[in-house]
Every structure is written in structure tokens, then in C-alpha cells.
Design a protein around this motif. Structure first.
Motif, PDB file in Angstrom:
ATOM      1  N   ARG A  41       0.943  -1.297  -0.244  1.00  0.00           N
ATOM      2  CA  ARG A  41       0.013   0.163  -0.113  1.00  0.00           C
ATOM      3  C   ARG A  41       0.901   1.205  -0.021  1.00  0.00           C
ATOM      4  NH1 ARG A  41      -4.552  -1.104   4.358  1.00  0.00           N
ATOM      5  NH2 ARG A  41      -5.458   0.468   3.304  1.00  0.00           N
ATOM      6  N   LEU A  42       1.582   1.291  -1.246  1.00  0.00           N
ATOM      7  CA  LEU A  42       2.626   2.483  -1.253  1.00  0.00           C
ATOM      8  C   LEU A  42       2.255   3.883  -1.108  1.00  0.00           C
ATOM      9  CD1 LEU A  42       4.983   0.683  -3.765  1.00  0.00           C
ATOM     10  CD2 LEU A  42       4.722   0.370  -1.254  1.00  0.00           C
ATOM     11  N   HIS A  43       0.841   4.157  -1.538  1.00  0.00           N
ATOM     12  CA  HIS A  43       0.343   5.355  -1.742  1.00  0.00           C
ATOM     13  C   HIS A  43       0.134   5.980  -0.306  1.00  0.00           C
ATOM     14  CE1 HIS A  43       0.492   5.975  -5.994  1.00  0.00           C
ATOM     15  NE2 HIS A  43      -0.288   4.941  -6.145  1.00  0.00           N
ATOM     16  N   PHE A  44      -0.575   4.972   0.336  1.00  0.00           N
ATOM     17  CA  PHE A  44      -0.904   5.291   1.976  1.00  0.00           C
ATOM     18  C   PHE A  44       0.241   5.426   2.608  1.00  0.00           C
ATOM     19  CE2 PHE A  44      -5.037   4.702   3.990  1.00  0.00           C
ATOM     20  CZ  PHE A  44      -4.688   5.492   5.040  1.00  0.00           C
ATOM     21  N   ALA A  45       1.237   4.529   2.427  1.00  0.00           N
ATOM     22  CA  ALA A  45       2.638   4.682   3.176  1.00  0.00           C
ATOM     23  C   ALA A  45       3.307   6.039   2.881  1.00  0.00           C
ATOM     24  CB  ALA A  45       3.422   3.770   2.862  1.00  0.00           C
ATOM     25  N   SER A  46       3.359   6.593   1.595  1.00  0.00           N
ATOM     26  CA  SER A  46       3.858   7.905   1.227  1.00  0.00           C
ATOM     27  C   SER A  46       2.952   8.951   1.881  1.00  0.00           C
ATOM     28  CB  SER A  46       3.914   8.116  -0.383  1.00  0.00           C
ATOM     29  OG  SER A  46       4.691   7.056  -0.882  1.00  0.00           O
ATOM     30  N   LEU A  47       1.633   8.872   1.893  1.00  0.00           N
ATOM     31  CA  LEU A  47       0.907  10.066   2.351  1.00  0.00           C
ATOM     32  C   LEU A  47       1.130  10.268   4.097  1.00  0.00           C
ATOM     33  CD1 LEU A  47      -1.064  12.206   1.560  1.00  0.00           C
ATOM     34  CD2 LEU A  47      -2.952  10.375   2.335  1.00  0.00           C
ATOM     35  N   ILE A  48       1.430   8.910   4.561  1.00  0.00           N
ATOM     36  CA  ILE A  48       1.953   9.139   6.208  1.00  0.00           C
ATOM     37  C   ILE A  48       3.274   9.779   6.266  1.00  0.00           C
ATOM     38  CG2 ILE A  48       2.397   7.784   8.213  1.00  0.00           C
ATOM     39  CD1 ILE A  48       0.047   6.091   7.700  1.00  0.00           C
ATOM     40  N   GLN A  49       4.052   9.188   5.407  1.00  0.00           N
ATOM     41  CA  GLN A  49       5.349   9.634   5.328  1.00  0.00           C
ATOM     42  C   GLN A  49       5.248  11.367   5.325  1.00  0.00           C
ATOM     43  OE1 GLN A  49       8.078   8.772   2.317  1.00  0.00           O
ATOM     44  NE2 GLN A  49       9.727   9.992   2.823  1.00  0.00           N
ATOM     45  N   MET A  50       4.584  11.872   4.166  1.00  0.00           N
ATOM     46  CA  MET A  50       4.420  13.250   4.173  1.00  0.00           C
ATOM     47  C   MET A  50       3.917  14.009   5.282  1.00  0.00           C
ATOM     48  SD  MET A  50       1.740  15.279   1.413  1.00  0.00           S
ATOM     49  CE  MET A  50       0.452  14.966   2.635  1.00  0.00           C
ATOM     50  N   ARG A  51       2.976  13.279   5.868  1.00  0.00           N
ATOM     51  CA  ARG A  51       2.364  14.178   7.174  1.00  0.00           C
ATOM     52  C   ARG A  51       3.484  13.955   8.318  1.00  0.00           C
ATOM     53  NH1 ARG A  51      -0.323  17.607   7.728  1.00  0.00           N
ATOM     54  NH2 ARG A  51      -1.476  16.879   9.402  1.00  0.00           N
ATOM     55  N   VAL A  52       4.126  13.042   8.538  1.00  0.00           N
ATOM     56  CA  VAL A  52       4.996  12.792   9.619  1.00  0.00           C
ATOM     57  C   VAL A  52       5.890  14.166   9.158  1.00  0.00           C
ATOM     58  CG1 VAL A  52       6.999  11.922  10.576  1.00  0.00           C
ATOM     59  CG2 VAL A  52       4.781  10.413   9.957  1.00  0.00           C
ATOM     60  N   SER A  53       6.631  14.253   8.102  1.00  0.00           N
ATOM     61  CA  SER A  53       7.422  15.536   7.731  1.00  0.00           C
ATOM     62  C   SER A  53       6.778  16.708   8.123  1.00  0.00           C
ATOM     63  CB  SER A  53       7.900  15.273   6.267  1.00  0.00           C
ATOM     64  OG  SER A  53       8.670  16.295   5.905  1.00  0.00           O
ATOM     65  N   GLU A  54       5.400  16.793   7.825  1.00  0.00           N
ATOM     66  CA  GLU A  54       4.799  18.128   7.925  1.00  0.00           C
ATOM     67  C   GLU A  54       4.433  18.614   9.568  1.00  0.00           C
ATOM     68  OE1 GLU A  54       2.303  18.270   3.870  1.00  0.00           O
ATOM     69  OE2 GLU A  54       1.374  17.621   5.689  1.00  0.00           O
ATOM     70  N   CYS A  55       4.300  17.487  10.127  1.00  0.00           N
ATOM     71  CA  CYS A  55       3.845  17.714  11.814  1.00  0.00           C
ATOM     72  C   CYS A  55       5.112  17.673  12.413  1.00  0.00           C
ATOM     73  CB  CYS A  55       3.070  16.493  12.022  1.00  0.00           C
ATOM     74  SG  CYS A  55       1.509  16.560  11.121  1.00  0.00           S
ATOM     75  N   PHE A  56       6.246  16.655  12.167  1.00  0.00           N
ATOM     76  CA  PHE A  56       7.217  16.611  13.155  1.00  0.00           C
ATOM     77  C   PHE A  56       8.496  16.989  12.738  1.00  0.00           C
ATOM     78  CE2 PHE A  56       4.514  12.843  14.525  1.00  0.00           C
ATOM     79  CZ  PHE A  56       3.735  13.559  15.231  1.00  0.00           C
ATOM     80  N   GLY A  57       8.507  17.343  11.495  1.00  0.00           N
ATOM     81  CA  GLY A  57       9.982  17.672  10.880  1.00  0.00           C
ATOM     82  C   GLY A  57      10.825  16.527  10.808  1.00  0.00           C
ATOM     83  N   VAL A  58      10.365  15.430  10.627  1.00  0.00           N
ATOM     84  CA  VAL A  58      11.088  14.381  10.573  1.00  0.00           C
ATOM     85  C   VAL A  58      10.815  13.450   9.328  1.00  0.00           C
ATOM     86  CG1 VAL A  58      11.485  11.981  11.511  1.00  0.00           C
ATOM     87  CG2 VAL A  58      11.404  14.052  13.278  1.00  0.00           C
ATOM     88  N   ASP A  59      11.614  13.109   8.343  1.00  0.00           N
ATOM     89  CA  ASP A  59      11.460  12.437   7.241  1.00  0.00           C
ATOM     90  C   ASP A  59      12.023  11.106   7.032  1.00  0.00           C
ATOM     91  OD1 ASP A  59      10.726  12.016   4.542  1.00  0.00           O
ATOM     92  OD2 ASP A  59      11.179  13.924   3.593  1.00  0.00           O
ATOM     93  N   ILE A  60      11.529  10.174   7.303  1.00  0.00           N
ATOM     94  CA  ILE A  60      11.663   8.517   7.149  1.00  0.00           C
ATOM     95  C   ILE A  60      11.147   8.094   6.117  1.00  0.00           C
ATOM     96  CG2 ILE A  60      12.052   6.531   8.785  1.00  0.00           C
ATOM     97  CD1 ILE A  60      11.869   8.192  11.161  1.00  0.00           C
ATOM     98  N   HIS A  61      11.768   7.607   5.222  1.00  0.00           N
ATOM     99  CA  HIS A  61      11.014   6.785   4.207  1.00  0.00           C
ATOM    100  C   HIS A  61      10.557   5.223   4.569  1.00  0.00           C
ATOM    101  CE1 HIS A  61      10.614   4.760   0.031  1.00  0.00           C
ATOM    102  NE2 HIS A  61      10.674   5.835  -0.333  1.00  0.00           N
ATOM    103  N   PRO A  62       9.237   5.272   3.985  1.00  0.00           N
ATOM    104  CA  PRO A  62       8.471   3.857   4.779  1.00  0.00           C
ATOM    105  C   PRO A  62       9.552   2.643   4.289  1.00  0.00           C
ATOM    106  CG  PRO A  62       6.882   5.288   3.615  1.00  0.00           C
ATOM    107  CD  PRO A  62       8.362   5.896   3.248  1.00  0.00           C
ATOM    108  N   GLY A  63      10.316   2.841   3.365  1.00  0.00           N
ATOM    109  CA  GLY A  63      11.069   1.407   2.859  1.00  0.00           C
ATOM    110  C   GLY A  63      12.420   1.260   3.729  1.00  0.00           C
TER     111      GLY A  63
END
Length: 278
Positions: free
Chosen positions: A137-159
Motif C-alpha cells: 500500500r505504497l500510496h498510503f505509506a507515502s501519505l503518512i510519510q508526508m504528514r510525519v514530515s509536515e507535523c514533526f519535521g522528520v522525514d523517514i522513508h517507509p522503505g
């Protein structure tokens, strides 16, 4: 009439032995209601209304990450499903809480990472995104990655693959790339990058061994190995493999000595030229 036994009617003490981290969090929340009555609603809604740490995590993270295009209800359902499918998510969260409590002098209560620390929250949200990516479910994973970056300033790739017992102090501007691997009991401070070196694809990010300490602002770039229990000084740029139990520093980083102790990530000592007992 059959007698009640501890096996099928566990006492509160028995539950605490089964899940001491969650029981400690609930006890601290009860005390928090008395200490700060104006925050009683926060303690109740985030902790005391939930039967498990997993449920509390799903509630807290869905609150933080919800947006106009991704509702809190949908996020909670996804997170509940992830925890139901993979018990390792909850075990890793407990290990991360204990790691933060033991290594961060600002963390004097077990509930603080769950309620207040964006490093802990970002890692737990990454774990959900990683689970989604493993489900395809790569699209959903990417969306959560984006929100984590926006909310916490942390960018961790789901992979990326990240172990347990992780402590990220302050956590601002953390970047961890797609093929990065982070072992167990790793500690890092703010502004750390585990990144690539250009436009290459494939396996292109660092592999961090167990027990490594990465100082603030350090950049570890490329498909290189950082050996177990090594120490990377703040502000360093690491472009080559780092042997086990060594300290590296500089731009580019070079070996400047031994790690100074058996597991730098536990002692959190960042000063050169001295040895610290575990």
C-alpha cells in the motif's frame, strides 16, 4: 461455581508484570490528573480511556497526523489493523519508550514520549508506514510519510528498516532514506541525515549497526556501513565505512579514537578523550 484464578482473571499486579511499561504510563497519567487537573481531559482521552499501549498510540498518532484529506478515523483504523497484524510494532514502541526514558535526562516519566516527544511519535508513525509498504500500500505509506514530515519535521522513508530501542533526541530535521538500515539500540540527535550521495538508485543509503551514537548534525551518506557501537561526532560528514567501536569526526570524517565505552548509544557521551563505564 468455579473459583476465579489469576490465569483467567488476572489481578492488576499480574497485568503490571505482563506489561510494566503500559502500567507505568497509566499510573503516571492518573497522577497527572491530580497534579494538573486542567489537563485531565488529555490524560483521559490519550491514555486512561485505552486498554493497551497500542490503542493509545493509534489514538495519539491519528490525532497528530489527521488532515483534511486523511481523517482521524481512517488513520486509527489503519493503525489498529497494523498492530493487530504485527505484534512487533507494540514491542518496538515499548523498547523505544524505555530507551528514551533511560537515555534522555529530560524524560523523567514513561508517558512523556507518548504524549510530548516528536522523535518517538515520528518513529512510531514510520513503523505504521513501513507496515503499509510491506502490504504493497505504497500510496498510503507515502501519505503518512508526508504528514510525519509536515507535523514533526522528520522525514523517514517507509522503505527504511529501523530496529527497536531507538532514541531520537529533539528529532528536528531528521532524514532517513529509503534503503537505510538502522540497528537496535541506536541513539541520534537532531539534524542527522542518513542519505544518498547523488542520483544513483538501488541500495544507496547507510547501514547503521547496533548501539551506534550519531551526534547532532551528522551526515552519513552513501551505501556504507557504520559498525556496531561506533560513535559519530556532531557535525561530521561520513563518506566511508566506520569500524566497530570507533569514534569518527570531521569533514570528511576520520577515525579519532575508540568509542570510549561498550555501547555509546546508552551512555550518550559525546566528549572525546575519555572512557565512560556502562
Amino acid at each position: 461455581m468455579s473459583m476465579k484464578t489469576e490465569a483467567n482473571h488476572p489481578s492488576k499486579a499480574h497485568i503490571a508484570r505482563l506489561d510494566p511499561v503500559w502500567e507505568a504510563i497509566r499510573s503516571e497519567a492518573q497522577a497527572g490528573v491530580e497534579e494538573e487537573p486542567l489537563l485531565g481531559g488529555v490524560f483521559h482521552s490519550s491514555i486512561l480511556h485505552h486498554q493497551t499501549l497500542e490503542a493509545a498510540l493509534a489514538f495519539r498518532l491519528s490525532q497528530k497526523l489527521a488532515s483534511a484529506e486523511l481523517s482521524e478515523q481512517i488513520l486509527r483504523e489503519i493503525m489498529d489493523a497494523a498492530h493487530a497484524d504485527d505484534a512487533g510494532l507494540g514491542k518496538a514502541a515499548r523498547a523505544d519508550i524505555v530507551a528514551t526514558y533511560e537515555r534522555d535526562p529530560a524524560c523523567d516519566r514513561f508517558l512523556k514520549p507518548l504524549l510530548y516527544f516528536k522523535g518517538f511519535q515520528a518513529v512510531q508513525a514510520y513503523r505504521i508506514a513501513h507496515w503499509l509498504s510491506q502490504q504493497g500500500r505504497l500510496h498510503f505509506a507515502s501519505l503518512i510519510q508526508m504528514r510525519v514530515s509536515e507535523c514533526f519535521g522528520v522525514d523517514i522513508h517507509p522503505g527504511a528498516r529501523i530496529g527497536k530501542g531507538i532514541m531520537i533526541d529533539h528529532a528536528h530535521s531528521i532524514v532517513i532514506g529509503e534503503t537505510a538500515v538502522v540497528g537496535d539500540n541506536v541513539s541520534m540527535l537532531h539534524s542527522v541525515t542518513l542519505g544518498g550521495t547523488g542520483k544513483e538508485d538501488g541500495d544507496r543509503h547507510p547501514k547503521i549497526g547496533d548501539g551506534v551514537l550519531i551526534g547532532a548534525g551528522a551526515k552519513v551518506l552513501g551505501n556504507i556501513n557504520v559498525g556496531a557501537c561506533a560513535r559519530i561526532a556532531a557535525g561530521s560528514v561520513v563518506l566511508e565505512d566506520v569500524p566497530e567501536r570507533k569514534t569518527v569526526a570531521g569533514i570528511p570524517a576520520r577515525i579519532v579514537g575508540e568509542a570510549g565505552c561498550a555501547q555509546p548509544s546508552l551512555t550518550m557521551d559525546q566528549l572525546f578523550g575519555r572512557s565512560v563505564a556502562d
